[in-house]
Each structure stands twice: as C-alpha cells, then as structure tokens.
Design an enzyme around this catalytic site. Structure first.
Site, PDB file in Angstrom:
ATOM      1  N   ASN A 193      18.315  61.967  25.566  1.00 56.23           N
ATOM      2  CA  ASN A 193      18.942  60.747  24.626  1.00 56.23           C
ATOM      3  C   ASN A 193      18.345  61.161  23.377  1.00 56.23           C
ATOM      4  O   ASN A 193      16.901  60.384  22.898  1.00 56.23           O
ATOM      5  CB  ASN A 193      18.669  59.238  24.635  1.00 56.23           C
ATOM      6  N   ARG A 204      23.206  62.668  26.022  1.00 57.25           N
ATOM      7  CA  ARG A 204      23.811  61.378  25.544  1.00 57.25           C
ATOM      8  C   ARG A 204      24.805  61.913  24.195  1.00 57.25           C
ATOM      9  O   ARG A 204      24.181  61.950  23.689  1.00 57.25           O
ATOM     10  CB  ARG A 204      23.030  59.900  25.421  1.00 57.25           C
ATOM     11  N   HIS A 234      28.552  52.128  23.922  1.00 60.88           N
ATOM     12  CA  HIS A 234      27.396  51.064  24.807  1.00 60.88           C
ATOM     13  C   HIS A 234      28.101  51.462  26.281  1.00 60.88           C
ATOM     14  O   HIS A 234      28.826  50.891  27.190  1.00 60.88           O
ATOM     15  CB  HIS A 234      26.961  49.606  25.199  1.00 60.88           C
ATOM     16  N   GLU A 290      21.706  52.949  32.514  1.00 61.50           N
ATOM     17  CA  GLU A 290      21.938  53.990  31.383  1.00 61.50           C
ATOM     18  C   GLU A 290      22.203  55.806  31.809  1.00 61.50           C
ATOM     19  O   GLU A 290      22.467  56.390  31.790  1.00 61.50           O
ATOM     20  CB  GLU A 290      22.330  53.812  29.492  1.00 61.50           C
TER      21      GLU A 290
END
Ligand code: AMP
Length: 414
Positions: free
Chosen positions: A21, A104, A193, A397
């Site tokens: 990320n 991500r 999200h 996540e």
C-alpha cells in the site's frame, strides 16, 4: 482442479502474497501465506525522502519487531530495505514461494471493475486517472513501478478501492449536474474503501450464517477516513464517498457533505484559493476542525470531562451517521444487518450506541453489555430479539487484497 490446489503436484506451491500500500511518502506492507491466510510479516516505511525515514518491521513467524530511523531517499530504496528485512527472516522476495505482489490502487475509475494483472495498458489507465485522484494514484504508480523493477518476472496485481462500487446503478452514481460536463470530466460517484466494504459485507453474511447473495447490509467504515455503503445481495448499490473521498460522513479531518456553494463563498467572500480550500476541507475539517482533535478516544475523554466543544463535534458526527443509516435503509428497503468497522467502528462503543439510539422503529437496537465487549472477532451487539442485526466486524483490507490477488494469479496459472 487448478494447479494451486493440486495435491499431487510435488514442487512447493507458490502461496505467498506481498501486499503493498504505497502512499506519497510511505509504504505499508504485509506478507501473507494464502494456504491458510496467515500473516508472515507486517511493516511500514514512513517519511520516505526525509532525513528521519522510519522502517518498522514485525516478523510474525517469531522474533521481535525491528525499527530503524535513517534516510530512505525514495520508494525504490524503501522497497529494497523492506526486501532486506524480509530476507533476514528467511522470507526474501526472491523466494520461489512468492506468488505475486498485490497493490492497493485507490482509483480505478469505471474502467476497472475487478483486480487485474498489471501490464503497460493497466499502468497507462491508472496514470490517466490521476486527475481524479491526484493525491493517491501517483504514489500507487510509483509503488507498482518500483516493485516491477525489483521482480519483473512476478505477476503484479492491482486491487482497486473503487472496484466494489462499480455495481452502483446510474441513479446512485450520477450527480444531478449537466450530463455533458459530467461526462467530459468523468465526474460521478466512484466511492472508496471498496476492499473494506466488500470484505466486511461478506464477513457479516458469514456471521449471520447466510450467503452474501441473501443479505442486505449497511456497512459503516468508520476510521480516520469514513464511508458508508448499502450492499444488496453482495453488490454495492450506494456509497457515501464520491468523486473523491471528501463526500459523505464527518471524518477525522474531512468535512464530508456540505452545500457546494460554501466553496464559492470562501473564494468570493473569504478570498481563499482553490488549494487553500482543498486543504481546509480535506485536512482541517471534520472532527479536527470542529474540536481540535480527530482521535475519537481523545474526544470521548474530553466529553467525560464536560468539554462542550468535543460534545458538539461528537453530536455532529453521530447526526450525519444516523442520516446515512436512514438513507441506506430506504435505498435497500429491507436491511438484515448494520456492520460497524475500522478504527472507530470496531473500538468506540459510545459511537455505536449513539448511532443506533432511537432507531427502534427501524428494528434497530444495541445491547449495552454486548456492545461493551472488546475483541478482535466479528460479533453481534444487537439483542437476540432485534429485527435487524447490528454487528462489529473487524475489517482486513490487506487480507482482502491478498485473497483477490491470489485468486487471480491462481486462475491465470490454470
Ligand atoms: P483507522 O483509520 O481505521 O486506522 O482508524 C483510526 C481512528 O480510529 C483513530 O483516529 C481513532 O479516532 C479511532 N480509534 C482507534 N482506536 C480507538 C479506540 N480504542 N476507541 C475509540 N476510537 C479509536
């Protein structure tokens, strides 16, 4: 059966996924083994490009966390430092057990409805979306390019924050502005999200002992950033964030919904520039703008001491949350569960209690004893008799990104 699950295959199966990320000055990472979805290592590099860059690495296979503060010039140096840390634990990125790297990516526009193996065309499209995600997509791209340079032979997968929301009907996704202008500038509700809303809505169905197709869930992702979504039979039909993550709920530092004319007013009457207003609404508004604190623990502590400003900030936060619960109740028609997740949703019992208070008419209630229980597991906090389940469902996540990445590279290896 695909090669990944073939019990007769003798070579060790590549089952590790590195999740990255990448932010503008940070990289968060997790290495997972997807045979049993366990985490092997987690870590964070922050303040990249500064003198006091910090790398914190935690091996989860045994051993202590390690921390170093030393200059890390750029993302390339950051990822190399991460690779060295992982190698020290016998988890090097050159291992044949590494199956893929999952990235991500914040904005996938309408183009990316699913995760995708990254190639030049995918890179070009992520780049094309920079105007609608100027803060996030450039950093995500840098992370991807760095990882591709480090392991060019390995599948690199992009998992988009927006993808879960691409199922929204046009009636929810379109703003009521001139269609030509909207289309020209790709202005619409994208939502963010998404990996969290996807994961939590599925976990909520599991908690109810049902298939995702059979349940309607309102997911309240309440972290420093916050968003709500209405999920009908596993598909998102509405969400509170919009073209950017600024719209919707009151957040730690973002205003969420307000009359767009506030912006013209600040320009014309307040003499503020576009960048100043951008900073005001994204960084200096929400809870921090209302009371000077964006951490819900601190706000609750101040309320307990009788602080009126903190009380008002909390009340505004709850009022907005209730409005979204009501709105999404109406959008869904029938609601089976409301799921609270992320930092505030998972930990702040007073927020959950206040958000649901007074909604008995909608079949909603919270049991105070169940609500007070702390833990890492998904759990129900509504009384047994309640018509609609209220749940706390910890989000994950990274696991969702790893699961989607593994599913994709597993499939392409058939
Ligand atoms: P996230 O963005 O999901 O990491 O959430 C971060 C936010 O969660 C923090 O800014 C706090 O407001 C909130 N938070 C974390 N732990 C607690 C807690 N124990 N009680 C209340 N709020 C919490």
């Amino acid at each position: 059966m695909d090669a990944w699950g073939d019990p007769h295959r003798s070579a060790p199966l590549a089952s590790r996924i590195l999740v990255l990320n990448s932010g503008s000055s940070s990289v968060k990472y997790q290495l997972l083994d997807m045979r049993d979805s366990t985490r092997l290592a987690v870590g964070l590099v922050e303040r990249i490009g500064e003198e006091t860059s910090r790398l914190k690495h935690t091996p989860l296979t045994g051993g202590e966390s390690r921390e170093q503060i030393a200059p890390i010039a750029d993302h390339d140096a950051a990822l190399k430092a991460v690779a060295e840390e992982l190698a020290q634990d016998g988890l090097g990125l050159d291992s044949p057990e590494l199956a893929a790297i999952g990235h991500r990516v914040v904005h996938g526009g309408m183009h990316f409805t699913d995760p995708i193996v990254i190639d030049d065309a995918v890179l070009a499209e992520i780049k094309r979306l920079i105007p609608v995600a100027p803060l996030h997509n450039p950093a995500n791209l840098t992370g991807i390019r760095t990882a591709m340079a480090l392991r060019p032979d390995l599948p690199q997968v992009a998992v988009f924050d927006t993808a879960f929301h691409t199922t929204m009907p046009e009636s929810a996704a379109r703003y009521a502005i001139d269609v030509k202008t909207a289309d020209e500038h790709r202005i619409r509700r994208y939502g963010f999200h998404g990996t969290s809303h996807a994961y939590v809505s599925r976990e909520t169905a599991k908690l109810l002992g049902k298939a995702p197709e059979d349940v309607n869930v309102i997911v309240l992702h309440l972290g420093n950033g916050a968003s709500a979504s209405a999920v009908q039979g596993g598909r998102c039909v509405d969400t509170s964030m919009g073209l950017t993550p600024l719209e919707g709920l009151v957040m730690g530092t973002r205003s969420g919904d307000m009359d767009p004319a506030v912006i013209f007013h600040l320009m014309r009457v307040g003499g503020m520039s576009t960048d100043e207003i951008d900073t005001l609404l994204n960084k200096k508004s929400g809870l921090i703008g209302l009371c000077g604190d964006n951490d819900m623990r601190e706000i609750r502590r101040r309320i307990d001491e009788g602080d009126e400003q903190a009380r008002l900030a909390f009340d505004i936060y709850i009022h907005r949350l209730k409005k979204y619960i009501g709105a999404y109740y109406a959008v869904l028609g029938r609601v089976d569960a409301i799921a609270f997740t992320a930092g505030v949703g998972e930990n702040a019992a007073p927020v959950r209690e206040a958000a649901i208070a007074g909604l008995e008419g909608l079949g909603l209630a919270v049991d105070s004893d169940l609500n007070a229980v702390r833990g890492d597991e998904s759990r129900l906090i509504s009384p047994r008799s309640a018509r609609v389940a209220v749940a706390v469902v910890p989000t994950d996540e990274e696991l969702e990104i790893a699961t989607q990445t593994y599913a994709l590279v597993g499939k392409s290896d058939d």
